[in-house]
Design a protein around this motif. Sequence first.
Motif, PDB file in Angstrom:
ATOM      1  N   ARG A 151      23.434  -7.186  11.619  1.00  0.00           N
ATOM      2  CA  ARG A 151      22.393  -7.328  12.657  1.00  0.00           C
ATOM      3  C   ARG A 151      22.976  -7.432  14.064  1.00  0.00           C
ATOM      4  O   ARG A 151      22.231  -7.436  15.035  1.00  0.00           O
ATOM      5  CB  ARG A 151      21.537  -8.559  12.363  1.00  0.00           C
ATOM      6  CG  ARG A 151      20.636  -8.394  11.138  1.00  0.00           C
ATOM      7  CD  ARG A 151      19.764  -9.621  10.965  1.00  0.00           C
ATOM      8  NE  ARG A 151      18.883  -9.512   9.807  1.00  0.00           N
ATOM      9  CZ  ARG A 151      17.677  -8.952   9.815  1.00  0.00           C
ATOM     10  NH1 ARG A 151      17.219  -8.423  10.921  1.00  0.00           N
ATOM     11  NH2 ARG A 151      16.943  -8.915   8.722  1.00  0.00           N
TER      12      ARG A 151
ATOM     13  N   LYS B 218      16.784  -2.522  17.054  1.00  0.00           N
ATOM     14  CA  LYS B 218      16.431  -3.341  15.888  1.00  0.00           C
ATOM     15  C   LYS B 218      15.336  -2.662  15.064  1.00  0.00           C
ATOM     16  O   LYS B 218      15.374  -2.656  13.827  1.00  0.00           O
ATOM     17  CB  LYS B 218      15.976  -4.733  16.349  1.00  0.00           C
ATOM     18  CG  LYS B 218      17.102  -5.609  16.913  1.00  0.00           C
ATOM     19  CD  LYS B 218      16.546  -6.925  17.434  1.00  0.00           C
ATOM     20  CE  LYS B 218      17.601  -7.742  18.164  1.00  0.00           C
ATOM     21  NZ  LYS B 218      18.661  -8.230  17.290  1.00  0.00           N
TER      22      LYS B 218
ATOM     23  N   PHE C 297      15.660  -1.197  11.265  1.00  0.00           N
ATOM     24  CA  PHE C 297      14.695  -1.667  10.270  1.00  0.00           C
ATOM     25  C   PHE C 297      14.046  -0.479   9.549  1.00  0.00           C
ATOM     26  O   PHE C 297      13.814  -0.522   8.335  1.00  0.00           O
ATOM     27  CB  PHE C 297      13.635  -2.523  10.964  1.00  0.00           C
ATOM     28  CG  PHE C 297      12.711  -3.247  10.026  1.00  0.00           C
ATOM     29  CD1 PHE C 297      13.170  -4.295   9.243  1.00  0.00           C
ATOM     30  CD2 PHE C 297      11.369  -2.890   9.937  1.00  0.00           C
ATOM     31  CE1 PHE C 297      12.314  -4.979   8.373  1.00  0.00           C
ATOM     32  CE2 PHE C 297      10.516  -3.560   9.075  1.00  0.00           C
ATOM     33  CZ  PHE C 297      10.988  -4.606   8.294  1.00  0.00           C
TER      34      PHE C 297
ATOM     35  N   THR D 209      16.303  -7.857   1.030  1.00  0.00           N
ATOM     36  CA  THR D 209      16.281  -9.139   1.758  1.00  0.00           C
ATOM     37  C   THR D 209      16.160  -8.888   3.261  1.00  0.00           C
ATOM     38  O   THR D 209      15.376  -9.546   3.960  1.00  0.00           O
ATOM     39  CB  THR D 209      17.564  -9.948   1.458  1.00  0.00           C
ATOM     40  OG1 THR D 209      17.664 -10.130   0.051  1.00  0.00           O
ATOM     41  CG2 THR D 209      17.562 -11.295   2.165  1.00  0.00           C
ATOM     42  N   TYR D 210      16.946  -7.931   3.763  1.00  0.00           N
ATOM     43  CA  TYR D 210      16.894  -7.546   5.191  1.00  0.00           C
ATOM     44  C   TYR D 210      15.462  -7.142   5.558  1.00  0.00           C
ATOM     45  O   TYR D 210      14.924  -7.571   6.583  1.00  0.00           O
ATOM     46  CB  TYR D 210      17.858  -6.377   5.416  1.00  0.00           C
ATOM     47  CG  TYR D 210      18.078  -5.978   6.857  1.00  0.00           C
ATOM     48  CD1 TYR D 210      17.053  -5.401   7.614  1.00  0.00           C
ATOM     49  CD2 TYR D 210      19.322  -6.141   7.472  1.00  0.00           C
ATOM     50  CE1 TYR D 210      17.252  -5.014   8.925  1.00  0.00           C
ATOM     51  CE2 TYR D 210      19.529  -5.748   8.793  1.00  0.00           C
ATOM     52  CZ  TYR D 210      18.499  -5.187   9.505  1.00  0.00           C
ATOM     53  OH  TYR D 210      18.707  -4.803  10.808  1.00  0.00           O
TER      54      TYR D 210
ATOM     55  N   ARG E  44      12.661  -7.927   4.023  1.00  0.00           N
ATOM     56  CA  ARG E  44      11.741  -9.078   3.942  1.00  0.00           C
ATOM     57  C   ARG E  44      11.869  -9.973   5.168  1.00  0.00           C
ATOM     58  O   ARG E  44      10.895 -10.523   5.668  1.00  0.00           O
ATOM     59  CB  ARG E  44      12.032  -9.863   2.654  1.00  0.00           C
ATOM     60  CG  ARG E  44      11.000 -10.954   2.360  1.00  0.00           C
ATOM     61  CD  ARG E  44      11.258 -11.692   1.055  1.00  0.00           C
ATOM     62  NE  ARG E  44      12.507 -12.463   1.105  1.00  0.00           N
ATOM     63  CZ  ARG E  44      13.613 -12.141   0.440  1.00  0.00           C
ATOM     64  NH1 ARG E  44      13.647 -11.070  -0.338  1.00  0.00           N
ATOM     65  NH2 ARG E  44      14.702 -12.887   0.530  1.00  0.00           N
ATOM     66  N   GLU E  45      13.090 -10.132   5.667  1.00  0.00           N
ATOM     67  CA  GLU E  45      13.321 -11.014   6.819  1.00  0.00           C
ATOM     68  C   GLU E  45      12.798 -10.419   8.127  1.00  0.00           C
ATOM     69  O   GLU E  45      12.552 -11.149   9.088  1.00  0.00           O
ATOM     70  CB  GLU E  45      14.821 -11.298   6.952  1.00  0.00           C
ATOM     71  CG  GLU E  45      15.345 -12.200   5.851  1.00  0.00           C
ATOM     72  CD  GLU E  45      16.882 -12.258   5.802  1.00  0.00           C
ATOM     73  OE1 GLU E  45      17.418 -13.132   5.112  1.00  0.00           O
ATOM     74  OE2 GLU E  45      17.530 -11.413   6.462  1.00  0.00           O
ATOM     75  N   GLY E  46      12.633  -9.096   8.158  1.00  0.00           N
ATOM     76  CA  GLY E  46      12.075  -8.451   9.349  1.00  0.00           C
ATOM     77  C   GLY E  46      13.145  -8.015  10.332  1.00  0.00           C
ATOM     78  O   GLY E  46      14.312  -8.415  10.218  1.00  0.00           O
TER      79      GLY E  46
ATOM     80  N   TYR F 279      13.769  -8.747  13.484  1.00  0.00           N
ATOM     81  CA  TYR F 279      14.288  -9.632  14.533  1.00  0.00           C
ATOM     82  C   TYR F 279      14.849 -10.945  13.972  1.00  0.00           C
ATOM     83  O   TYR F 279      15.034 -11.910  14.706  1.00  0.00           O
ATOM     84  CB  TYR F 279      13.189  -9.940  15.559  1.00  0.00           C
ATOM     85  CG  TYR F 279      12.438  -8.709  15.982  1.00  0.00           C
ATOM     86  CD1 TYR F 279      13.097  -7.633  16.585  1.00  0.00           C
ATOM     87  CD2 TYR F 279      11.068  -8.593  15.738  1.00  0.00           C
ATOM     88  CE1 TYR F 279      12.403  -6.478  16.941  1.00  0.00           C
ATOM     89  CE2 TYR F 279      10.378  -7.452  16.102  1.00  0.00           C
ATOM     90  CZ  TYR F 279      11.047  -6.394  16.697  1.00  0.00           C
ATOM     91  OH  TYR F 279      10.376  -5.263  17.035  1.00  0.00           O
ATOM     92  N   TYR F 280      15.096 -10.969  12.684  1.00  0.00           N
ATOM     93  CA  TYR F 280      15.590 -12.198  12.041  1.00  0.00           C
ATOM     94  C   TYR F 280      16.950 -12.605  12.619  1.00  0.00           C
ATOM     95  O   TYR F 280      17.834 -11.778  12.836  1.00  0.00           O
ATOM     96  CB  TYR F 280      15.715 -11.948  10.535  1.00  0.00           C
ATOM     97  CG  TYR F 280      16.316 -13.103   9.764  1.00  0.00           C
ATOM     98  CD1 TYR F 280      15.551 -14.215   9.434  1.00  0.00           C
ATOM     99  CD2 TYR F 280      17.655 -13.067   9.352  1.00  0.00           C
ATOM    100  CE1 TYR F 280      16.100 -15.273   8.713  1.00  0.00           C
ATOM    101  CE2 TYR F 280      18.208 -14.126   8.631  1.00  0.00           C
ATOM    102  CZ  TYR F 280      17.423 -15.223   8.324  1.00  0.00           C
ATOM    103  OH  TYR F 280      17.975 -16.261   7.617  1.00  0.00           O
ATOM    104  N   VAL F 281      17.099 -13.913  12.862  1.00  0.00           N
ATOM    105  CA  VAL F 281      18.387 -14.465  13.301  1.00  0.00           C
ATOM    106  C   VAL F 281      18.764 -15.561  12.314  1.00  0.00           C
ATOM    107  O   VAL F 281      17.982 -16.499  12.080  1.00  0.00           O
ATOM    108  CB  VAL F 281      18.298 -15.060  14.731  1.00  0.00           C
ATOM    109  CG1 VAL F 281      19.640 -15.623  15.153  1.00  0.00           C
ATOM    110  CG2 VAL F 281      17.822 -14.001  15.711  1.00  0.00           C
ATOM    111  N   SER F 282      19.936 -15.460  11.723  1.00  0.00           N
ATOM    112  CA  SER F 282      20.328 -16.437  10.694  1.00  0.00           C
ATOM    113  C   SER F 282      20.609 -17.802  11.321  1.00  0.00           C
ATOM    114  O   SER F 282      20.950 -17.910  12.504  1.00  0.00           O
ATOM    115  CB  SER F 282      21.581 -15.955   9.957  1.00  0.00           C
ATOM    116  OG  SER F 282      22.697 -16.023  10.819  1.00  0.00           O
TER     117      SER F 282
END
Length: 504
Positions: free
Chosen positions: A444, A453, A457, A483-484, A486-488, A490-493
């Motif tokens: 990401r 982004k 996606f 998983t990527y 599902r998280e969308g 703009y996901y930030v861990s």
Amino acid sequence: MAASVESLLEEISNIEDPIEELQSLKTALLSITESALRDSVSGQRLRGVFSLLDSNRREQVELCVDILELILLALSPEHLAQNYRVELHAGLNHPNETVKILALTQIGRMVEDPNAATEILKNHDILQDVIQCIREEKMAVAKQAIQSLSKLSHSKPGLDKLFQSDLLKVMKDVMAASDIVRYRIYELVVEISSVSPISLGYCANSSLISQLLSELTGDDVLIRATAIEMVTTLARSQHGRQYLAQQGIMEKISNMIRGAETDPFSSLYLPGLVKFFGNLAIMDSPQQVCEAYPAFQNKVFEMALDPDPVMNGVALDTLGLLGSTVEGKQVLQKTGEKLKTVLLRISQLANSSATELRVRSLDAIAKLLTLEPEQQTEDLLALTESWFYLLSKQPMDMIRNISTQPFPELHCGALQIFTAIATQPWGQKLMISTPGFIEFVLDRSTGQTKEAKDTKFELVGSLVSSSTAAEILGSQNYINLKTYLREGPYYVSAVALVSTEGAD
């Protein structure tokens, strides 16, 4: 608040310097509902605001326009047509362009309403002045006039009024003002013609379309270039294309492409001729158009190899357009060695040319390689795979290198090529056999703009949606991609957030 609107409207026309009151009125209008506004406005009070338009002070005039826009939108078109024709007519002749646009916008609302349109059609002077607005220096005024007249032509009474009364003579007189104004009238006529075969019939009978078509072969190359744009717009409707075919226009444009080789000024209008056939091919049939007019396809290939970047750009867009359909892909494949040369040229442009041309090259490659799941026959998959390998000795490395360059538009363009091959089994096999590629897709930190982004996606979504991806990419890679997704985008861990806070 409605009461303060009423009192402000009542006071305003009797004040010598009404700027402050106008600003208060505008603020009050913004804070009440449309129904309350409708109830608080009487014709007499509103005429006080109209009277304040008669001023040399630009600030006063523009405040009045803002106020009238808010109030008039709350009133029905029929009410306007019955009660404010005189004021709107005066607005068409006002020296300030914002007042003209206000009047034209309201007339546009009226001609869309059947009852209000009946009132306006009786008012010859208003329609005459709307046509006169097409010759205005300010383009925004002319555009609004064209829009209002175009709406008027959506009904048979409107068509009759425009083309079977002396308003047609008014239009022809206005055309004589200048080349620019003449083309504004053509724009109106083409817009009207595109609506239906009946409206095209009215325009054809007026002789305005035949006049436009005669401009295609005129002496002025700039006028010729503008004419071809208009004719391309006309060809977007099926009835428009039929009419142009009956008039022999396709053959005429094909001959112009052939004759362009001996014309030193052809670069000014040639792109338009090629775009015309490119649009025609997509709307009808790439195979029929390329077979019937071989000069078109030959010229596209020539333009792709031309040293002129303008010619390259048009060729890239046209090849992308043709190659976006299965039939177009098959037509291009039949050209054999010519296509191989052109694909290598597109690859060179994608690697080293001006940024805009590189972006258009990447877009063309993505369109040429795209196959929807239902199109993925053995033959077509073999075709797209062979084209991919014609781009470079190491096409995956080439496109990935472009994707890592610090230009968001190039990054996104390269990702779109990966998205194009992501649903195709050969593309997935290439991805899994390219060291670090899946990690690159899941990373990401590459591409920080919203567009980057979103494009990444889309690539992940294409991989996950493919029925062959889990088997070819392996179950763990497939789970990571899901998983990527599902998280969308703009996901930030949490780990990234903690490290960022520590840095602060």
